[in-house]
Design a protein around this motif. Structure first.
Motif, PDB file in Angstrom:
ATOM      1  N   ARG A   1      95.547  23.481  14.973  1.00 12.34           N
ATOM      2  CA  ARG A   1      95.109  22.529  16.206  1.00 12.34           C
ATOM      3  C   ARG A   1      93.853  23.013  16.327  1.00 12.34           C
ATOM      4  O   ARG A   1      92.863  22.073  17.126  1.00 12.34           O
ATOM      5  CB  ARG A   1      96.522  22.906  17.530  1.00 12.34           C
ATOM      6  CG  ARG A   1      97.008  22.043  17.086  1.00 12.34           C
ATOM      7  CD  ARG A   1      98.504  21.829  18.410  1.00 12.34           C
ATOM      8  NE  ARG A   1      98.339  23.078  18.613  1.00 12.34           N
ATOM      9  CZ  ARG A   1      99.067  24.386  18.666  1.00 12.34           C
ATOM     10  NH1 ARG A   1      99.966  23.824  17.774  1.00 12.34           N
ATOM     11  NH2 ARG A   1      99.553  24.861  19.396  1.00 12.34           N
ATOM     12  N   LEU A   2      93.442  24.303  16.518  1.00  9.84           N
ATOM     13  CA  LEU A   2      92.388  24.764  17.476  1.00  9.84           C
ATOM     14  C   LEU A   2      90.942  24.292  16.343  1.00  9.84           C
ATOM     15  O   LEU A   2      89.716  23.855  16.835  1.00  9.84           O
ATOM     16  CB  LEU A   2      92.389  26.430  17.129  1.00  9.84           C
ATOM     17  CG  LEU A   2      91.243  27.372  18.280  1.00  9.84           C
ATOM     18  CD1 LEU A   2      90.860  26.506  19.909  1.00  9.84           C
ATOM     19  CD2 LEU A   2      90.564  28.797  17.946  1.00  9.84           C
TER      20      LEU A   2
ATOM     21  N   LYS B   1      90.607  21.997  14.181  1.00  9.09           N
ATOM     22  CA  LYS B   1      89.978  20.467  14.211  1.00  9.09           C
ATOM     23  C   LYS B   1      89.866  20.081  16.463  1.00  9.09           C
ATOM     24  O   LYS B   1      89.285  18.917  16.475  1.00  9.09           O
ATOM     25  CB  LYS B   1      91.985  19.422  13.891  1.00  9.09           C
ATOM     26  CG  LYS B   1      92.642  19.541  13.048  1.00  9.09           C
ATOM     27  CD  LYS B   1      93.411  18.678  12.795  1.00  9.09           C
ATOM     28  CE  LYS B   1      94.316  19.092  11.118  1.00  9.09           C
ATOM     29  NZ  LYS B   1      95.242  18.277  11.333  1.00  9.09           N
ATOM     30  N   GLN B   2      90.196  20.804  17.319  1.00  9.61           N
ATOM     31  CA  GLN B   2      89.949  20.561  18.068  1.00  9.61           C
ATOM     32  C   GLN B   2      88.688  20.421  18.860  1.00  9.61           C
ATOM     33  O   GLN B   2      87.356  21.072  18.108  1.00  9.61           O
ATOM     34  CB  GLN B   2      90.731  21.774  19.079  1.00  9.61           C
ATOM     35  CG  GLN B   2      90.477  21.955  20.593  1.00  9.61           C
ATOM     36  CD  GLN B   2      91.052  22.742  21.514  1.00  9.61           C
ATOM     37  OE1 GLN B   2      92.158  23.183  21.075  1.00  9.61           O
ATOM     38  NE2 GLN B   2      90.291  23.467  22.417  1.00  9.61           N
ATOM     39  N   ASP B   3      87.935  19.643  19.458  1.00 11.63           N
ATOM     40  CA  ASP B   3      87.011  19.604  19.745  1.00 11.63           C
ATOM     41  C   ASP B   3      86.566  21.025  20.467  1.00 11.63           C
ATOM     42  O   ASP B   3      86.444  21.657  20.749  1.00 11.63           O
ATOM     43  CB  ASP B   3      86.386  18.615  21.050  1.00 11.63           C
ATOM     44  CG  ASP B   3      86.435  17.465  20.280  1.00 11.63           C
ATOM     45  OD1 ASP B   3      86.116  17.195  19.126  1.00 11.63           O
ATOM     46  OD2 ASP B   3      86.885  15.593  21.231  1.00 11.63           O
TER      47      ASP B   3
ATOM     48  N   ASP C   1      85.022  22.561  22.723  1.00 11.64           N
ATOM     49  CA  ASP C   1      85.070  22.924  24.435  1.00 11.64           C
ATOM     50  C   ASP C   1      85.411  24.114  24.786  1.00 11.64           C
ATOM     51  O   ASP C   1      84.946  25.078  24.153  1.00 11.64           O
ATOM     52  CB  ASP C   1      86.294  22.350  25.263  1.00 11.64           C
ATOM     53  CG  ASP C   1      87.726  22.644  24.545  1.00 11.64           C
ATOM     54  OD1 ASP C   1      88.011  23.291  23.280  1.00 11.64           O
ATOM     55  OD2 ASP C   1      88.641  22.018  24.618  1.00 11.64           O
TER      56      ASP C   1
ATOM     57  N   GLU D   1      87.327  26.645  25.839  1.00 12.31           N
ATOM     58  CA  GLU D   1      88.357  27.319  25.084  1.00 12.31           C
ATOM     59  C   GLU D   1      88.250  27.320  23.981  1.00 12.31           C
ATOM     60  O   GLU D   1      88.629  28.484  23.405  1.00 12.31           O
ATOM     61  CB  GLU D   1      90.304  26.315  25.093  1.00 12.31           C
ATOM     62  CG  GLU D   1      90.971  27.014  24.283  1.00 12.31           C
ATOM     63  CD  GLU D   1      92.338  26.396  24.279  1.00 12.31           C
ATOM     64  OE1 GLU D   1      93.105  27.090  23.804  1.00 12.31           O
ATOM     65  OE2 GLU D   1      92.031  24.973  23.700  1.00 12.31           O
ATOM     66  N   LYS D   2      87.694  26.597  22.920  1.00 14.73           N
ATOM     67  CA  LYS D   2      87.809  26.799  21.833  1.00 14.73           C
ATOM     68  C   LYS D   2      86.092  27.726  21.751  1.00 14.73           C
ATOM     69  O   LYS D   2      85.724  28.638  20.575  1.00 14.73           O
ATOM     70  CB  LYS D   2      86.913  25.616  21.263  1.00 14.73           C
ATOM     71  CG  LYS D   2      87.147  26.220  19.411  1.00 14.73           C
ATOM     72  CD  LYS D   2      86.662  24.539  18.000  1.00 14.73           C
ATOM     73  CE  LYS D   2      86.523  24.817  16.470  1.00 14.73           C
ATOM     74  NZ  LYS D   2      86.171  23.313  16.501  1.00 14.73           N
TER      75      LYS D   2
END
Length: 472
Positions: free
Chosen positions: A140-141, A143-145, A147, A149-150
């Motif tokens: 999930r991380l 694929k995540q934008d 942001d 958190e990432k």
């Protein structure tokens, strides 16, 4: 339901997609009895790997591979250029031993003992699990934008990876130049050792690249041992293996359904949950059989046993087993090839031990100076020589002299009357030997010389003396 139809899986590797780009592997966090044992062994080996260059026995660094000065310490035994034959034999013993181990037990070295695997799976991967979570969370991380958190998670992970890579680079340098030199450079500071700092940063970058990006591809693509495995394994080799006879049954593997008689339906014990695939650090499907990418880490064994427990089927669907054990129910036994390896290993080990006992802690070489003939000094003939004394011990020699054993004569050093040889060092220089012409037996007379440290003989050597033959 599915059964293996062909070997097309061997045409690709999990780390490269169909377009030839890097495919990231997100393994599940492993757990289980074998993984716990691997952790204990890995922690012990990590302590050993990080501590070996700083451990000393009788003043000798436990392990050192100083290629630049051609000085090696193996288990605190120092090997100088003069001992290169011993170093070569010890390396051959290691290769033969590893080949024997592979023939008997497959690529288990890779999964349990290899420094690359230990650092990757027990240090960097565990840090990654701690920061980014298990398989699903990491996917999930990815694929995540980008942001907050990432960015935060990736930054923390890469900073920690870099710091650990820097520590590994320092330890690696201690193996190469000795821990004493490394500590000295640290105490002097980077400004006085700019070249060493640059080398250290290069090593850090290499380790960072390996553990942050290249990762399991070292085992799959770069490591030559994986290629050796293909020619060393046979049907009697014990590997991490999927019991395809039991797992496939007559109609193949199938999903699990309660209250069904799988045996009567011809279904195998494999319920096609794919957990063994998800936990694999190299991304393979162990059910496809023995593969180059498998490092025998046993993560799939633990996961499969856990699933078998949950569905009420016997454990051991994936286990340590040979192909002959699975198909023919044959127990492990020594093959002719294994016995041959054992015999070669025993002979090499015996030769190595014998050579160690015959090895001298001091070596002296006296050579006639090229291009120089003899000189007449009254009734005596004089020759000029160069000498080299190697001290392999941790005690310095403060009062070294040469004396002739046969024939009678006199040794005169050029420069100081006595020689000093530092610990783990060498001394060289020039000397004259004068012999009464009456003691010469021909154009060349063999000389025997003793090397003294004070009143103690520490070495004997021989050389030739050039002079006219005496006819008295």
């Amino acid at each position: 339901m599915s059964k293996i139809q062909d070997d097309s899986f061997r045409d690709t590797i999990a780390t490269i997609d169909s377009k030839g780009k890097r495919a990231w592997i997100f393994p599940k966090i492993p757990s289980g009895k074998l993984y716990d044992r691997r952790k204990l062994l890995s922690y012990f080996l990590l302590i050993f790997l990080l501590g070996a260059p700083f451990l000393k026995i009788n003043g000798n660094q436990f392990l050192m591979f100083n290629v630049l000065e051609r000085k090696f310490n193996i288990f605190s035994f120092p090997f100088w250029p003069q001992d290169f034959h011993l170093f070569v034999i010890s390396m051959i013993i290691g290769v033969v031993g590893l080949a024997l181990f592979t023939v008997a037990f497959g690529r288990i070295f890779c999964g349990w003992f290899c420094p690359q695997t230990i650092f990757m799976e027990m240090v960097f991967r565990r840090i990654e699990f701690w920061i980014e979570g298990d398989r699903a969370a990491q996917m999930r991380l990815a694929k995540q934008d980008w942001d907050a958190e990432k960015i935060r998670k990736k930054a923390v992970k890469f900073i920690i990876f870099f710091l650990i890579s820097f520590i590994i680079a320092n330890v690696f340098l201690a193996y190469l130049i000795s821990s004493d030199e490394l500590i000295k450079f640290i105490q002097e500071g980077p400004t006085k050792n700019a070249s060493t700092l640059i080398a250290l940063l290069i090593f850090t970058a290499v380790f960072y690249f390996i553990y942050a990006w290249f990762r399991e591809q070292v085992c799959i693509i770069a490591c030559p041992y994986g290629r050796m495995q293909g020619v060393l394994l046979d049907n009697k080799t014990i590997n991490v293996a999927y019991d395809h006879v039991r797992g496939e049954g007559t109609t193949g593997r199938a999903k699990f359904n309660k209250n069904e008689d799988r045996a009567a339906l011809g279904k195998g014990d494999c319920i096609d949950c794919k957990v063994c695939v998800h936990v694999c650090p190299t991304g393979i499907d162990i059910r496809n059989g023995t593969q180059l990418e498998c490092i025998n880490c046993t993560a799939c064994i633990d996961e499969c046993d856990s699933i078998m427990d949950k569905v009420g089927l016997p454990k051991g669907l994936i286990r340590y087993a040979s192909e002959d054990e699975i198909v023919k129910k044959e127990k492990f036994k020594l093959t002719t090839r294994m016995k041959g390896y054992i015999a070669v290993l025993a002979i090499l080990t015996g030769v190595f031990i014998g050579m160690l006992f015959l090895r001298n802690d001091v070596e002296a070489t006296v050579l006639h100076l090229p291009g120089q003939l003899f000189q007449h000094k009254g009734d005596k003939i004089s020759n000029i020589y160069t000498y080299k004394i190697v001290n392999k011990t941790e005690a310095p020699f403060e009062d070294v002299t040469f004396k002739l054993i046969t024939p009678k004569g006199e040794v005169k050093l050029v420069g100081n009357a006595k020689i000093k040889v530092p610990k783990q060092g060498l001394a060289k220089g020039t000397l004259f030997i004068e012999i009464d012409q009456a003691y010469l037996t021909g154009d060349k007379t063999e000389l025997e010389m003793a090397v003294y440290n004070g009143n103690k003989v520490i070495e004997t050597t021989s050389t030739n003396f050039i002079g006219p033959r005496s006819f008295d």
